[in-house]
Write an enzyme that holds these catalytic residues in place. Structure first.
Site, PDB file in Angstrom:
ATOM      1  NE  ARG A  60      -2.897   0.508   3.372  1.00 28.63           N
ATOM      2  CZ  ARG A  60      -2.346   1.178   4.404  1.00 28.63           C
ATOM      3  NH1 ARG A  60      -1.983   2.430   4.270  1.00 28.63           N
ATOM      4  NH2 ARG A  60      -2.174   0.581   5.555  1.00 28.63           N
ATOM      5  CE1 TYR A 113     -17.870   8.395 -15.514  1.00 25.46           C
ATOM      6  CE2 TYR A 113     -16.528   8.526 -13.539  1.00 25.46           C
ATOM      7  CZ  TYR A 113     -17.421   7.837 -14.340  1.00 25.46           C
ATOM      8  OH  TYR A 113     -17.865   6.598 -13.958  1.00 25.46           O
ATOM      9  CG  ASP A 185      -9.761  13.578 -16.046  1.00 29.42           C
ATOM     10  OD1 ASP A 185      -9.124  12.934 -16.895  1.00 29.42           O
ATOM     11  OD2 ASP A 185     -10.673  13.087 -15.371  1.00 29.42           O
ATOM     12  CE  LYS A 210     -12.854   4.900 -18.582  1.00 28.15           C
ATOM     13  NZ  LYS A 210     -12.877   5.764 -17.478  1.00 28.15           N
TER      14      LYS A 210
HETATM   15  N1  LCS Z   1     -12.047  10.875 -15.531  1.00 28.25           N
HETATM   16  C1  LCS Z   1     -12.643  10.710 -16.727  1.00 28.25           C
HETATM   17  C2  LCS Z   1     -12.465  11.739 -17.800  1.00 28.25           C
HETATM   18  C3  LCS Z   1     -13.406   9.581 -16.962  1.00 28.25           C
HETATM   19  O1  LCS Z   1     -13.979   9.435 -18.159  1.00 28.25           O
HETATM   20  C4  LCS Z   1     -13.566   8.611 -15.917  1.00 28.25           C
HETATM   21  C5  LCS Z   1     -14.389   7.401 -16.112  1.00 28.25           C
HETATM   22  C6  LCS Z   1     -12.937   8.841 -14.681  1.00 28.25           C
HETATM   23  C7  LCS Z   1     -12.175   9.985 -14.530  1.00 28.25           C
HETATM   24  C8  LCS Z   1     -13.034   7.862 -13.551  1.00 28.25           C
HETATM   25  O2  LCS Z   1     -12.219   6.760 -13.830  1.00 28.25           O
HETATM   26  P1  LCS Z   1     -12.456   5.270 -13.288  1.00 28.25           P
HETATM   27  O3  LCS Z   1     -12.559   5.362 -11.790  1.00 28.25           O
HETATM   28  O4  LCS Z   1     -13.710   4.753 -13.883  1.00 28.25           O
HETATM   29  O5  LCS Z   1     -11.220   4.559 -13.718  1.00 28.25           O
HETATM   30  N2  LCS Z   1     -15.218   7.490 -17.215  1.00 28.25           N
HETATM   31  C9  LCS Z   1     -16.112   6.654 -17.599  1.00 28.25           C
HETATM   32  C10 LCS Z   1     -16.941   6.893 -18.710  1.00 28.25           C
HETATM   33  O6  LCS Z   1     -16.975   7.921 -19.362  1.00 28.25           O
HETATM   34  N3  LCS Z   1     -17.692   5.827 -18.914  1.00 28.25           N
HETATM   35  O7  LCS Z   1     -17.506   4.887 -17.929  1.00 28.25           O
HETATM   36  C11 LCS Z   1     -16.459   5.332 -17.048  1.00 28.25           C
END
Ligand code: LCS
Length: 409
Positions: A60, A113, A185, A210
């Site tokens: 951790r 998001y 982001d 992603k």
């Molecule tokens: N930032 C962006 C721009 C995102 O698109 C997402 C997830 C996150 C942060 C959060 O990331 P995660 O915890 O899911 O790894 N975006 C998603 C979307 O547009 N569709 O499903 C998940």
């Protein structure tokens, strides 16, 4: 001394932070699937905890596989240190918790998001954090939103799912003049297309779920900064909240990153052609893609990004019903949330990724009920186009069958 040329992005994807292992020479970074690390003596253990010895203690708090990934992504972002997290949201929450507290104020893009906004608006508000959401592609709105207690300006550019582009360098100036930090982001671009730290951002974050991982098989996140102080604050929060990445997950992302630049370029090539063709399709009301001249911030996208990416948003003339029919009619594109994978993914933000925001906030952010978001993958272009056009034909046929003279109205 001869000046050393900086390696290209494809080289960095393959080699940054990744060296043959010292024990057996394994070319692939080993997976240190161990929760804890043995000390040669009690004195060594104490030295590791006091910071006198920087060896590993407990996963951790740090792990060699994770460290390789952190070095790799930090180098891709143009330098600094990385901090890998268990998800993109663990990266978002770490920045909020590290830089905001009772009485502090956050200015954020309104098209982010959904949960990045809901976390601040609903959960952090319980601890006395205020937040304001504006169209950060409009600098006047950013300036007006700043208050004396603003500690963080938070951008998603291109925004999710509107693809609005915010001027990172200008927002960095506004934030810094107000004594606030700029967090960007960079999930939609990946460091292949945009490097926010070079433009003045203090912290860059990713959902590595992603593009960085790219294979729709891992959930992970990353934070990068060039400031030792900011990294220290984020690391302390992350290890205490416990949002650390698992070493096996870190290794999978390292493997994904090796082809990041190739994947990003291939997907962008298809996205550009699809966006241009979609714009001419009679069933389509409008298309948002940063590479199109019709995009309101096309010129800014050209100057700030080194490519336009592979996310397309579009609205059908038939609105929500037509969008639903399209999503139910595609066969190759997968009807699923997430983005940045090798496969094309299609989804409906108003009822899926941005449902948590509520209708009013969505309307204000330009996230219309009929908006369809497409993450273009790296399938053979002709197959992708045929799949979408077949589905669009069904939308058109349904509209005609229901007696409408104009497609989808
Ligand atoms: N930032 C962006 C721009 C995102 O698109 C997402 C997830 C996150 C942060 C959060 O990331 P995660 O915890 O899911 O790894 N975006 C998603 C979307 O547009 N569709 O499903 C998940």
């Amino acid at each position: 001394m001869k000046e050393q040329k900086k390696p290209g992005v494809d080289t960095q994807c393959i080699h940054a932070g990744q060296h043959p292992d010292k024990l057996f020479g394994g070319v692939s970074v080993p997976i240190y699937q161990s929760s804890t690390f043995a000390f040669e003596s009690a004195a060594v253990g104490a030295a590791r905890f006091s910071g006198a010895d920087d060896g590993y203690k407990y996963t951790r708090l740090g792990n060699p596989t994770t460290a390789a990934l952190e070095e790799c992504v930090a180098e891709l972002e143009g330098g600094g240190k990385g901090l890998a997290t268990a998800s993109g949201m663990a990266a978002v929450s770490t920045t909020y918790l590290a830089f905001l507290g009772a009485g502090a104020h956050l200015v954020s893009s309104d098209a982010v998001y959904g949960p990045s906004r809901t976390l601040a608006e609903k959960e952090l508000a319980r601890f006395g954090v205020e937040s304001t959401y504006v169209d950060t592609s409009n600098l006047d709105q950013v300036k007006k939103a700043i208050r004396p207690n603003t500690k963080v300006v938070y951008l998603e550019t291109p925004g999710n799912p509107t693809l609005a582009i915010s001027d990172i360098a200008a927002c960095a100036k506004i934030a810094h003049n107000a004594g606030a930090l700029l967090v960007v982001d960079n999930t939609f671009c990946s460091p292949v297309l945009q490097r926010p730290l070079d433009l003045g951002a203090d912290v860059v974050l990713h959902s590595m779920t992603k593009y960085l991982n790219g294979h729709s098989d891992v959930v992970a996140g990353m934070l990068v900064t060039r400031s030792a102080d900011l990294m220290g604050r984020m690391r302390r929060v992350l290890v205490q909240v416990g949002g650390t990445i698992d070493p096996h997950q870190a290794w999978l992302v390292l493997r994904g990153v090796k082809t990041l630049a190739l994947r990003v370029r291939a997907a962008e090539e298809s996205a550009m052609k699809l966006a241009a063709d979609l714009e001419k399709h009679p069933a389509v009301a409008w298309v948002r893609y940063p590479g199109l001249k019709s995009h309101p911030q096309h010129a800014l996208a050209k100057s700030q990004m080194s490519g336009f990416g592979s996310m397309i948003s579009f609205e059908l003339k038939g609105g929500v019903e037509a969008g639903r029919l399209l999503m139910d009619s595609v066969k190759l594109c997968v009807l699923a949330v997430s983005l940045g994978g090798v496969e094309s993914l299609i989804q409906h933000p108003a009822s899926m990724t941005h449902a948590s925001m509520g209708p009013e906030a969505r309307r204000a952010a330009g996230i219309t009920d009929g908006l369809v978001r497409l993450s273009v993958g790296i399938e053979t272009y002709e197959d992708l186009r045929a799949d979408l056009w077949n589905a669009l034909d069904q939308v058109g046929t349904a509209a005609t069958a229901s007696g409408n003279a104009q497609v989808g109205v």
